[in-house]
Structure formats: C-alpha cells, structure tokens
Scaffold this motif. Structure first.
Motif, short mmCIF file in Angstrom:
data_model
loop_
_atom_site.label_atom_id
_atom_site.label_comp_id
_atom_site.label_asym_id
_atom_site.label_seq_id
_atom_site.Cartn_x
_atom_site.Cartn_y
_atom_site.Cartn_z
N PHE A 75 35.03 38.21 47.41
CA PHE A 75 34.64 36.82 47.63
C PHE A 75 35.78 36.09 48.32
O PHE A 75 36.94 36.51 48.24
CB PHE A 75 34.26 36.14 46.31
CG PHE A 75 35.36 36.09 45.28
CD1 PHE A 75 36.14 34.95 45.13
CD2 PHE A 75 35.62 37.18 44.44
CE1 PHE A 75 37.16 34.90 44.18
CE2 PHE A 75 36.62 37.14 43.50
CZ PHE A 75 37.40 35.99 43.37
N ASN A 76 35.42 35.03 49.03
CA ASN A 76 36.42 34.25 49.77
C ASN A 76 36.81 33.02 48.99
O ASN A 76 35.98 32.43 48.28
CB ASN A 76 35.86 33.83 51.13
CG ASN A 76 35.66 35.02 52.05
OD1 ASN A 76 36.42 35.97 52.01
ND2 ASN A 76 34.63 34.97 52.87
N LEU A 77 38.07 32.64 49.12
CA LEU A 77 38.59 31.40 48.54
C LEU A 77 39.24 30.59 49.64
O LEU A 77 39.84 31.15 50.56
CB LEU A 77 39.62 31.70 47.45
CG LEU A 77 39.14 32.40 46.19
CD1 LEU A 77 40.33 32.72 45.27
CD2 LEU A 77 38.13 31.54 45.46
N TYR A 78 39.14 29.26 49.51
CA TYR A 78 39.72 28.34 50.48
C TYR A 78 40.55 27.31 49.74
O TYR A 78 40.17 26.84 48.68
CB TYR A 78 38.62 27.62 51.27
CG TYR A 78 37.64 28.58 51.92
CD1 TYR A 78 37.90 29.11 53.18
CD2 TYR A 78 36.48 28.96 51.26
CE1 TYR A 78 37.02 30.00 53.76
CE2 TYR A 78 35.59 29.85 51.84
CZ TYR A 78 35.86 30.37 53.09
OH TYR A 78 35.00 31.25 53.67
N SER A 79 41.69 26.95 50.32
CA SER A 79 42.55 25.91 49.76
C SER A 79 43.32 25.25 50.90
O SER A 79 43.89 25.95 51.74
CB SER A 79 43.52 26.50 48.74
OG SER A 79 44.47 25.53 48.36
N ILE A 90 42.62 30.87 37.81
CA ILE A 90 41.39 30.13 37.48
C ILE A 90 40.21 30.69 38.26
O ILE A 90 39.14 30.95 37.70
CB ILE A 90 41.58 28.62 37.75
CG1 ILE A 90 42.54 28.02 36.73
CG2 ILE A 90 40.24 27.89 37.74
CD1 ILE A 90 43.02 26.61 37.07
N GLU A 91 40.37 30.88 39.56
CA GLU A 91 39.28 31.37 40.41
C GLU A 91 38.87 32.79 40.04
O GLU A 91 37.68 33.11 39.98
CB GLU A 91 39.67 31.28 41.89
CG GLU A 91 39.87 29.88 42.40
CD GLU A 91 38.59 29.06 42.46
OE1 GLU A 91 37.47 29.64 42.43
OE2 GLU A 91 38.70 27.83 42.54
N ILE A 92 39.84 33.65 39.77
CA ILE A 92 39.55 35.04 39.40
C ILE A 92 38.83 35.08 38.06
O ILE A 92 37.86 35.81 37.89
CB ILE A 92 40.84 35.88 39.40
CG1 ILE A 92 41.32 36.06 40.84
CG2 ILE A 92 40.62 37.23 38.71
CD1 ILE A 92 42.73 36.60 40.97
N ARG A 93 39.28 34.29 37.11
CA ARG A 93 38.64 34.25 35.79
C ARG A 93 37.18 33.79 35.92
O ARG A 93 36.28 34.37 35.32
CB ARG A 93 39.39 33.32 34.85
CG ARG A 93 38.74 33.25 33.47
CD ARG A 93 39.51 32.34 32.53
NE ARG A 93 38.94 32.34 31.22
CZ ARG A 93 37.95 31.54 30.84
NH1 ARG A 93 37.42 30.69 31.68
NH2 ARG A 93 37.48 31.61 29.61
#
Length: 135
Positions: A75-79, A90-93
């Motif tokens: 999955f992709n994350l953006y910041s 937090i995002e992984i959990r």
C-alpha cells in the motif's frame, strides 16, 4: 494497483534500516526493547525513542507486507513532511488491523513484533519499505 506491483518488482537498492526502540516500562532497570509489538503499538508509541524523528524524508512510499500474510500486499502512504517512526508505526498498525479482519488471513496481531523497516529505492527512484517482523 498493477502499476505499483510492477514498480515493486524493479531491482532495489537498500537505502536505510529503520529500527524501533522502546523504553521497557515493566522492567526494574527501564531497559530498551529493540522492537514494537504491532498489537499494542498504541502503548509502545508512548515509550518509543525518537518517535518524531523524520526517518524517511520522501513524501510518497510503498509499504510491502508479506509476512505473515497468505497473500502478500502493498500500500502507498503520502506525507507532506516525510515519515517519522511514530507515523509509520501508526499506519502499519492500522493496515495490520484491517488485514487481520480478512477471512483469508489468519494471524494474531498481538503476536507480531516489528523489529525494523528495510528502506529500498527502486531503479525508478521510488521508495519501498519491507517490514522485518518476528512472531
């Protein structure tokens, strides 16, 4: 999604290894635990060393999860400011909580310890994170 999967298949160069150290609250000497339990990550965040340090300055990353899943996923994350240990945790959990609810997957989130994140850069310049999980 197919594009992301194809990008993940490009050769990768290890760029960094991000570790998680937590101050032990249940020990006499207040030692350091070199992992974070994903099931109790909310508690571990409170004692996470260097929680707010930006460890990945890039604004977009792909997180790949294979272990302990029957079907690997990413999955992709953006910041806008990059990623701190705390934000990554937090995002992984959250992703593991969602995955643990899928019928095809059978694992106990409380038994998963996140030891490190291996940070790779693909030949296309994309950042991919691979989880180092013990259980």
């Amino acid at each position: 999604m197919a594009t992301t999967e194809n990008e993940n298949q490009l050769p990768k160069n290890l760029k960094n290894i991000i570790t998680f150290n937590v101050t032990a609250t249940n020990s006499v000497d207040g030692g350091i635990i070199p992992w974070v339990n994903i099931g109790k990550a909310n508690e571990d965040i409170l004692n996470l060393l260097d929680a707010d340090e930006i460890v990945i300055p890039e604004h977009e990353i792909t997180v790949s999860i294979d272990h302990p899943l029957a079907t690997p996923t990413s999955f992709n994350l953006y910041s806008s400011i990059g990623f701190s240990r705390k934000l990554l945790l937090i995002e992984i959990r959250e992703k593991f909580l969602a995955l643990s609810q899928i019928a095809d997957e059978s694992f106990d989130i409380s038994g998963l310890d996140l030891v490190a994140l291996d940070v790779y850069q693909t030949n296309a310049g994309k950042i991919e994170i691979i989880l180092d999980i013990d259980f």
